[in-house]
Design a protein around this motif. Sequence first.
Motif, short mmCIF file in Angstrom:
data_model
loop_
_atom_site.label_atom_id
_atom_site.label_comp_id
_atom_site.label_asym_id
_atom_site.label_seq_id
_atom_site.Cartn_x
_atom_site.Cartn_y
_atom_site.Cartn_z
N GLY A 119 -15.65 6.77 -3.57
CA GLY A 119 -14.30 6.29 -3.28
C GLY A 119 -13.36 6.55 -4.45
N TYR A 120 -12.17 5.97 -4.37
CA TYR A 120 -11.14 6.23 -5.37
C TYR A 120 -10.30 5.00 -5.68
CZ TYR A 120 -12.10 11.13 -4.57
OH TYR A 120 -12.73 12.34 -4.49
N TYR A 121 -9.83 4.95 -6.91
CA TYR A 121 -8.78 4.02 -7.33
C TYR A 121 -7.47 4.79 -7.27
CZ TYR A 121 -12.42 1.18 -9.61
OH TYR A 121 -13.52 0.41 -9.87
N TYR A 122 -6.42 4.19 -6.75
CA TYR A 122 -5.06 4.73 -6.80
C TYR A 122 -4.26 3.74 -7.63
CZ TYR A 122 -6.71 7.77 -3.12
OH TYR A 122 -7.42 8.69 -2.41
N ILE A 123 -3.85 4.17 -8.82
CA ILE A 123 -3.26 3.26 -9.80
C ILE A 123 -1.86 3.72 -10.17
CG2 ILE A 123 -3.58 2.13 -12.03
CD1 ILE A 123 -6.56 3.04 -11.84
N THR A 124 -0.88 2.81 -10.07
CA THR A 124 0.49 3.12 -10.48
C THR A 124 0.61 2.94 -12.00
OG1 THR A 124 1.26 0.86 -10.21
CG2 THR A 124 1.40 2.29 -8.26
N PRO A 125 1.65 3.50 -12.62
CA PRO A 125 1.83 3.31 -14.06
C PRO A 125 1.91 1.85 -14.48
CG PRO A 125 3.21 5.11 -13.31
CD PRO A 125 2.62 4.45 -12.07
N LEU A 132 0.82 -1.20 0.00
CA LEU A 132 0.00 0.00 0.00
C LEU A 132 0.86 1.26 0.00
CD1 LEU A 132 -2.84 1.15 0.02
CD2 LEU A 132 -2.80 0.99 2.52
N ARG A 133 1.91 1.27 0.80
CA ARG A 133 2.82 2.42 0.84
C ARG A 133 3.46 2.65 -0.53
NH1 ARG A 133 6.27 0.49 4.11
NH2 ARG A 133 4.96 0.74 5.91
N ASN A 134 3.89 1.57 -1.20
CA ASN A 134 4.49 1.70 -2.53
C ASN A 134 3.51 2.26 -3.55
OD1 ASN A 134 6.98 0.75 -1.71
ND2 ASN A 134 6.56 -1.35 -2.32
N ILE A 135 2.25 1.89 -3.44
CA ILE A 135 1.23 2.42 -4.36
C ILE A 135 0.97 3.89 -4.08
CG2 ILE A 135 -1.22 2.31 -4.98
CD1 ILE A 135 -0.98 -0.79 -4.47
N LEU A 136 0.68 4.22 -2.83
CA LEU A 136 0.28 5.58 -2.49
C LEU A 136 1.41 6.59 -2.57
CD1 LEU A 136 -2.17 4.88 0.47
CD2 LEU A 136 -2.72 5.29 -1.94
N MET A 137 2.65 6.14 -2.37
CA MET A 137 3.79 7.06 -2.39
C MET A 137 4.42 7.18 -3.78
SD MET A 137 3.73 8.17 0.67
CE MET A 137 5.25 9.06 0.81
N ASN A 138 3.92 6.44 -4.74
CA ASN A 138 4.44 6.52 -6.10
C ASN A 138 4.15 7.91 -6.64
OD1 ASN A 138 4.50 6.38 -9.05
ND2 ASN A 138 4.72 4.19 -8.79
N PRO A 139 5.18 8.65 -7.11
CA PRO A 139 4.94 10.02 -7.58
C PRO A 139 4.05 10.10 -8.81
CG PRO A 139 7.19 9.34 -8.06
CD PRO A 139 6.57 8.26 -7.22
N ASP A 140 3.90 9.01 -9.54
CA ASP A 140 3.08 9.01 -10.75
C ASP A 140 1.73 8.32 -10.56
OD1 ASP A 140 5.08 10.33 -12.29
OD2 ASP A 140 6.15 8.43 -12.43
N VAL A 141 1.33 8.10 -9.31
CA VAL A 141 0.07 7.41 -9.06
C VAL A 141 -1.09 8.26 -9.60
CG1 VAL A 141 -0.40 8.33 -6.74
CG2 VAL A 141 -1.22 6.06 -7.36
N ALA A 142 -2.03 7.60 -10.26
CA ALA A 142 -3.24 8.27 -10.76
C ALA A 142 -4.35 8.04 -9.75
CB ALA A 142 -3.63 7.70 -12.11
N THR A 143 -5.09 9.09 -9.47
CA THR A 143 -6.25 9.00 -8.59
C THR A 143 -7.49 9.12 -9.45
OG1 THR A 143 -4.99 10.03 -6.82
CG2 THR A 143 -7.38 10.00 -6.57
N VAL A 144 -8.33 8.10 -9.42
CA VAL A 144 -9.52 8.05 -10.26
C VAL A 144 -10.74 7.83 -9.38
CG1 VAL A 144 -10.64 6.84 -12.18
CG2 VAL A 144 -8.13 7.04 -12.12
N ALA A 145 -11.72 8.71 -9.52
CA ALA A 145 -12.95 8.58 -8.73
C ALA A 145 -13.73 7.36 -9.19
CB ALA A 145 -13.80 9.83 -8.88
#
Length: 85
Positions: A55-61, A36-49
Amino acid sequence: AFQKKMSGGAASPARALFPQVTGSAADLNAVGEGLLRNILMNPDVATVARPRIGGYYYITPSGYGAVYRSNGTLAFFGKFSYPGA
């Protein structure tokens, strides 16, 4: 919590995408927290409603992500399409 959040449980195809962890509940939670930390702290994470349900999706490249409910609790981990890719 990590084992439970693996996108639908033991039969889910998403389980093959993430590390298979054995050990105590503390071991599983440590892996889940790290993921979870790796996903949320990724500088390129996309936040999608999440339409309609909130709620939200947090998606790495790479497509790995975490889904949060509208109340702020973690729903599950999964593999998703990165927006714009």
